[in-house]
Design a protein around this motif. Sequence first.
Motif, PDB file in Angstrom:
ATOM      1  N   SER A   1       0.812  -1.234  -0.083  1.00 13.48           N
ATOM      2  CA  SER A   1       0.243  -0.079   0.068  1.00 13.48           C
ATOM      3  C   SER A   1       0.839   1.335   0.144  1.00 13.48           C
ATOM      4  O   SER A   1       0.504   2.281  -0.222  1.00 13.48           O
ATOM      5  CB  SER A   1      -1.019   0.007   1.251  1.00 13.48           C
ATOM      6  N   LEU A   2       2.183   1.178   0.221  1.00 18.89           N
ATOM      7  CA  LEU A   2       2.836   2.469   0.463  1.00 18.89           C
ATOM      8  C   LEU A   2       3.523   2.802  -0.956  1.00 18.89           C
ATOM      9  O   LEU A   2       3.838   3.813  -1.428  1.00 18.89           O
ATOM     10  CB  LEU A   2       4.333   2.081   1.163  1.00 18.89           C
ATOM     11  N   TRP A   3       3.210   1.793  -2.183  1.00 16.65           N
ATOM     12  CA  TRP A   3       3.390   2.124  -3.480  1.00 16.65           C
ATOM     13  C   TRP A   3       2.435   3.252  -4.172  1.00 16.65           C
ATOM     14  O   TRP A   3       1.139   2.608  -4.132  1.00 16.65           O
ATOM     15  CB  TRP A   3       3.578   0.800  -4.371  1.00 16.65           C
ATOM     16  N   ARG A   4       2.636   4.296  -4.724  1.00 16.53           N
ATOM     17  CA  ARG A   4       1.670   4.952  -5.322  1.00 16.53           C
ATOM     18  C   ARG A   4       1.969   5.265  -6.834  1.00 16.53           C
ATOM     19  O   ARG A   4       1.304   6.052  -7.273  1.00 16.53           O
ATOM     20  CB  ARG A   4       2.015   6.493  -4.690  1.00 16.53           C
ATOM     21  N   GLY A   5       2.699   4.097  -7.475  1.00 19.05           N
ATOM     22  CA  GLY A   5       2.983   4.187  -8.764  1.00 19.05           C
ATOM     23  C   GLY A   5       4.565   3.609  -8.794  1.00 19.05           C
ATOM     24  O   GLY A   5       5.013   3.355  -7.904  1.00 19.05           O
ATOM     25  N   PRO A   6       5.009   3.753 -10.083  1.00 15.84           N
ATOM     26  CA  PRO A   6       6.393   3.054 -10.272  1.00 15.84           C
ATOM     27  C   PRO A   6       7.351   3.875  -9.571  1.00 15.84           C
ATOM     28  O   PRO A   6       7.161   5.215  -9.301  1.00 15.84           O
ATOM     29  CB  PRO A   6       6.730   3.524 -11.811  1.00 15.84           C
ATOM     30  N   VAL A   7       8.407   3.219  -8.994  1.00 11.33           N
ATOM     31  CA  VAL A   7       9.505   4.191  -8.414  1.00 11.33           C
ATOM     32  C   VAL A   7       9.941   5.265  -8.980  1.00 11.33           C
ATOM     33  O   VAL A   7      10.223   5.247 -10.394  1.00 11.33           O
ATOM     34  CB  VAL A   7      10.295   2.941  -8.040  1.00 11.33           C
ATOM     35  N   ALA A   8      10.162   6.233  -8.257  1.00 12.28           N
ATOM     36  CA  ALA A   8      10.846   7.588  -9.031  1.00 12.28           C
ATOM     37  C   ALA A   8       9.918   7.960 -10.042  1.00 12.28           C
ATOM     38  O   ALA A   8      10.519   8.436 -10.940  1.00 12.28           O
ATOM     39  CB  ALA A   8      11.984   7.435  -9.467  1.00 12.28           C
ATOM     40  N   ALA A   9       8.560   7.892 -10.393  1.00 14.36           N
ATOM     41  CA  ALA A   9       7.701   8.454 -11.410  1.00 14.36           C
ATOM     42  C   ALA A   9       8.015   9.828 -11.600  1.00 14.36           C
ATOM     43  O   ALA A   9       8.114  10.642 -10.568  1.00 14.36           O
ATOM     44  CB  ALA A   9       6.377   8.190 -10.890  1.00 14.36           C
ATOM     45  N   GLY A  10       7.925  10.274 -12.781  1.00 16.76           N
ATOM     46  CA  GLY A  10       8.262  11.585 -13.082  1.00 16.76           C
ATOM     47  C   GLY A  10       9.849  12.187 -13.297  1.00 16.76           C
ATOM     48  O   GLY A  10       9.825  13.376 -13.833  1.00 16.76           O
ATOM     49  N   ILE A  11      10.534  11.436 -12.989  1.00 19.24           N
ATOM     50  CA  ILE A  11      11.998  11.968 -13.116  1.00 19.24           C
ATOM     51  C   ILE A  11      12.238  11.614 -14.714  1.00 19.24           C
ATOM     52  O   ILE A  11      11.583  11.035 -15.317  1.00 19.24           O
ATOM     53  CB  ILE A  11      13.136  11.154 -12.487  1.00 19.24           C
ATOM     54  N   PRO A  12      13.192  12.180 -15.175  1.00 19.66           N
ATOM     55  CA  PRO A  12      13.516  12.138 -16.854  1.00 19.66           C
ATOM     56  C   PRO A  12      13.603  10.759 -17.103  1.00 19.66           C
ATOM     57  O   PRO A  12      14.078   9.962 -16.469  1.00 19.66           O
ATOM     58  CB  PRO A  12      14.750  12.924 -16.856  1.00 19.66           C
ATOM     59  N   VAL A  13      13.106  10.300 -18.245  1.00 24.59           N
ATOM     60  CA  VAL A  13      13.102   8.982 -18.698  1.00 24.59           C
ATOM     61  C   VAL A  13      14.682   8.397 -18.828  1.00 24.59           C
ATOM     62  O   VAL A  13      14.857   7.072 -18.380  1.00 24.59           O
ATOM     63  CB  VAL A  13      12.409   8.959 -20.274  1.00 24.59           C
ATOM     64  N   GLN A  14      15.467   9.359 -19.394  1.00 26.90           N
ATOM     65  CA  GLN A  14      16.872   8.775 -19.186  1.00 26.90           C
ATOM     66  C   GLN A  14      17.469   8.151 -18.019  1.00 26.90           C
ATOM     67  O   GLN A  14      17.917   7.212 -17.871  1.00 26.90           O
ATOM     68  CB  GLN A  14      17.870   9.825 -19.798  1.00 26.90           C
ATOM     69  N   ALA A  15      17.187   9.146 -17.034  1.00 26.95           N
ATOM     70  CA  ALA A  15      17.325   8.758 -15.543  1.00 26.95           C
ATOM     71  C   ALA A  15      16.804   7.517 -15.167  1.00 26.95           C
ATOM     72  O   ALA A  15      17.413   6.855 -14.240  1.00 26.95           O
ATOM     73  CB  ALA A  15      17.336  10.081 -14.710  1.00 26.95           C
ATOM     74  N   ARG A  16      15.512   7.633 -15.402  1.00 28.91           N
ATOM     75  CA  ARG A  16      14.595   6.403 -14.616  1.00 28.91           C
ATOM     76  C   ARG A  16      14.988   4.986 -15.387  1.00 28.91           C
ATOM     77  O   ARG A  16      14.715   3.894 -14.837  1.00 28.91           O
ATOM     78  CB  ARG A  16      13.372   6.636 -15.258  1.00 28.91           C
ATOM     79  N   ALA A  17      15.890   5.006 -16.400  1.00 24.81           N
ATOM     80  CA  ALA A  17      16.394   3.817 -17.227  1.00 24.81           C
ATOM     81  C   ALA A  17      17.397   3.101 -16.080  1.00 24.81           C
ATOM     82  O   ALA A  17      18.030   2.089 -16.598  1.00 24.81           O
ATOM     83  CB  ALA A  17      16.965   3.828 -18.412  1.00 24.81           C
ATOM     84  N   HIS A  18      18.095   3.770 -15.221  1.00 26.32           N
ATOM     85  CA  HIS A  18      19.210   3.224 -14.257  1.00 26.32           C
ATOM     86  C   HIS A  18      18.479   1.864 -13.656  1.00 26.32           C
ATOM     87  O   HIS A  18      17.465   1.771 -13.187  1.00 26.32           O
ATOM     88  CB  HIS A  18      19.415   4.355 -13.144  1.00 26.32           C
ATOM     89  N   PRO A  19      19.367   1.069 -13.780  1.00 26.42           N
ATOM     90  CA  PRO A  19      19.118  -0.411 -13.284  1.00 26.42           C
ATOM     91  C   PRO A  19      18.586  -0.333 -11.866  1.00 26.42           C
ATOM     92  O   PRO A  19      17.707  -1.288 -11.285  1.00 26.42           O
ATOM     93  CB  PRO A  19      20.081  -1.255 -13.579  1.00 26.42           C
ATOM     94  N   ALA A  20      18.876   0.667 -10.990  1.00 29.31           N
ATOM     95  CA  ALA A  20      18.626   0.468  -9.600  1.00 29.31           C
ATOM     96  C   ALA A  20      17.161   0.714  -9.268  1.00 29.31           C
ATOM     97  O   ALA A  20      16.608   0.240  -8.566  1.00 29.31           O
ATOM     98  CB  ALA A  20      19.408   1.646  -8.849  1.00 29.31           C
TER      99      ALA A  20
END
Length: 989
Positions: free
Chosen positions: A139-158
């Motif tokens: 229930s703590l999840w409000r969407g994909p982790v780090a939603a809204g950061i730039p797509v290029q950054a969001r592609a990081h494996p972490a």
Amino acid sequence: MPLASVRFAVLGAVRVCRGETELDLAGPQERALLALLLVRAGQPVAVSEIVDVLWGADPPRSAVNVVRRHVGSLRRLLEPGLAARAEGRWLLRDAGGYRLVTDGESSDLLRFRALREAGRRTVDESPGRAVALLTEALSLWRGPVAAGIPVQARAHPAFDAADRERLMAVREAADAAQRAGLPGTVLPELQRAAAEHPLDEPVQGALILTLAAAGRRSEALTVYEAVRTRLAEELGIDPGAELRAVRDAVLLAHPQAEAEHALQAGASVSAAAATSDSGSAGFSSAGSESAGSDFAGSDFVGPAPRRPVPPPPAQLPHDLPLFTGRRAELDEVCALFGEDVPHPGTVVISAIGGMAGVGKTTLAVHWAHRVADRFPDGQLYVNLRGFDPSGAVLEPGEAVRGFLDALGVPPERVPHGLDAQAALYRSALAGRRVLVVLDNARDAEQVRPLLPGSPGCLTIVTSRDELPGLVAAHGAHSLTLRPFDAVQARAFLVRRLGADRVAAEPDAADEIGELCAGLPLALACVAARAALHPHFPLAAVAAELREADGSLDAFARSDASLDVGTVFSWSTRAVSDAAARLFRLLALHPGPDFSLPAAAALAGLPARRTRPLLAELTGLHLITEHTPARYVFHDLLRAHATELVDERHTEAERQAALHRLRHHYLHTAHTADRLLAPNADPLPPPPAPQGVHPEPLADDDRALAWLTAEHAVLLAVVETAAASGDAVQERLACQLAWSLEPFFDRRGHWHDGLAVQRTALEAARRLADPVLEARGLRGLARVEARLGLHSRSVTRLERALELFTELGDRTGRAHTHRSLGWESEQHGDLLGALRHNQFALALFRALGDRAAQASVLNSVGWYHALLGDYRQALTHSFEALTMLQHLGDRYGQAATWDSIAYAHHHLGRHPHALLGYRNALALLRELGVPYAEADILVRVGDTHLAMGDGDAARTAWHEALTLLRSLDHPDAARVEALLSGSEGETGAG
């Protein structure tokens, strides 16, 4: 300020709150930086990694400074009023990067992990309580982790790894709900996850089982059919074994028991993938072969024909066909070590007064050939170069490693340090009868590590020193040689010139013997010239010799009637001017021997013009062709040539010759490097000077042959160029060292690689060139990692990555990420290994480097397989395979077939796996890579066993064991355990 006063959220949009007030994050890069720090959960994040996340493959030169500004801005946001450049208490500098201080009260990600772990611990005792804990975590999840950061950054494996934690929690909640009889409580979360990941078979399987447990059996089978269709249309494959087992459980209408079995089987497969070391990561992360093969009908991969055990080493130099004299000495040693002597021991053959040219090596080699048949396990020979005029004495460790290689010890088994290497050498000789010739030893310390421990071995040592330490401590027998007396010198000339010619002028023959001081080497030079002119009276030869003038102070005997240098000076007058010039220049060569192309480079002549000059010199015994197409100096003759080159050539002429020689080796090694490692990034060498003709190398086989033949020479060239004190030559030394890296790595010569990489890094630092220093750090780190020196290698790689980033060198960054990925794997951090390789892949794609892309694609696929994501593994590996086939990289193709087969095995597609392994084996057998072949045969056995064919499994394992035993590799014990276990199970059955 307590941690709870600031709260961080990353499970959805990135947010920061102080108390009840949400703080305003300045911009997308600052938000992405905070997200990265949060998902790394209190671990330090390197500056180079932050740069990769914020800018990808093309950061600006100011990237590091911009990161520092973002860090300062975040610190002031979290702690208003913080002084400029102050660190504060939240965002700390740590391990060359930055670390955000968080805990389970301040971070939603850490709170999620704590609740999930509590649920996992509770599930066996109280499934209902586990469901409550796991659903609270989700229930703590409000969407994909780090939603809204730039797509290029969001592609990081972490970020991807954090998302997968959510998926695992969903599956764990479904399992707990079924155990508690509450399947409906997790259905909404499961359906959401399945919609977001339509090709994730474990998640789809959990949804099917949960629907069936909730009484919605028809809907469950509809989901299965939809998944099956998507897999066929998008990936061209059928559902794997786990998903088929789920479908069967639903059809059998026993969802509860079958569901638990299927989920547990899936979990065990994933765990095995994450922890197994049976896949040779060092091999499989390298490359791949031909797509589009027909997988049908390949239900057995048969073993190759048994590979013969490597033949015993036979390293003795050629015996001298005209050997004469030394009968008394031969009788002495033969009496001491006759056929009835069970434990031969050690003989030291030395010269009276430290004299050179007295025939120590000739006698040792002749005697060794006479008794070689008594040592069926082989003959080892090494020139220790103890009195080489160049000062290039062979280190004992290098000699030991050469012997271990000749005895068939795999390079990866050779430990670090001389004492450990010498112990392994003695172990390799234990129980064997081997003849060891240690030629031209400097002192007892150089010899001791090379003495066998086995009583059945004979060691022959030659030296100008009597080596009393060996006699006293090891019971060696000493044999001292003197120059020929008049009778022996005349017999020597008779053997070479004929009895009639010597009998016709006995006084002249005796005078020649006297003028040559009774030294066999000098007599050989004179006899060679006299033999070329059979009509010259010996009296004329003696007269010329009397009138000649030479100098060889370092080797002169105080009681000799004529300096032996006079003989050599007289001999060099008998050759053409061009041959005499070549003789002088050859003294500049730093290695133990040299080839025709190297001699041509020193002279600045084409090979066709150099060949007859070498023939002139060998004809007069001024140099010796000790193996086909490779030549060597006697120490005396090298010293004489050194005197002549110093006298008759200016410093500029000598340096020009050395410059040509080093360019010859650098350009040829660079060609070999490109053939062995087409995906590497060597610095292109500078243009070759006039008169340099690098050797043409048609393929990787020719490259390996050349590098093997020139191995010792190349080490010497790197060392002498780096020590020259000239910036141009030091740069050449660096480039040559880095060009040798693929050879040393392929053959396992990591100790030699360590030496040259250290030399290169020291030279790069003297030159104060950050480009060279970055490469030097990376090169040394790679070989340190191979030797298990990880505490050093990781630090060097991180510094190299910083330098490459500051230089804007994307290729350098990419290759360093690959090295850091390998390091991560060695530490068990598979997610870190994947992350580094994904960074490398993005960089290589931006650069358009297809060879490097192909190799790293397979690495990414391999790490996906180890992490249990077999579909992603196949996607990446098949893409790599197509590219590697087009590039003609056979080794890479073999590695990629291994990755593909490994993924198919864990998906339950065992016939597909066997065909993949068969393709890999065919390539490896063609290339001659026995360790990788054995490694794959172990996995072939695993696949046969999974198919229920124990006999085929044992056949493959036996074949692997044969190969590993022939290599004397420690992995043989692991295969023996497999065979013992399988036989035990068979017996029990």
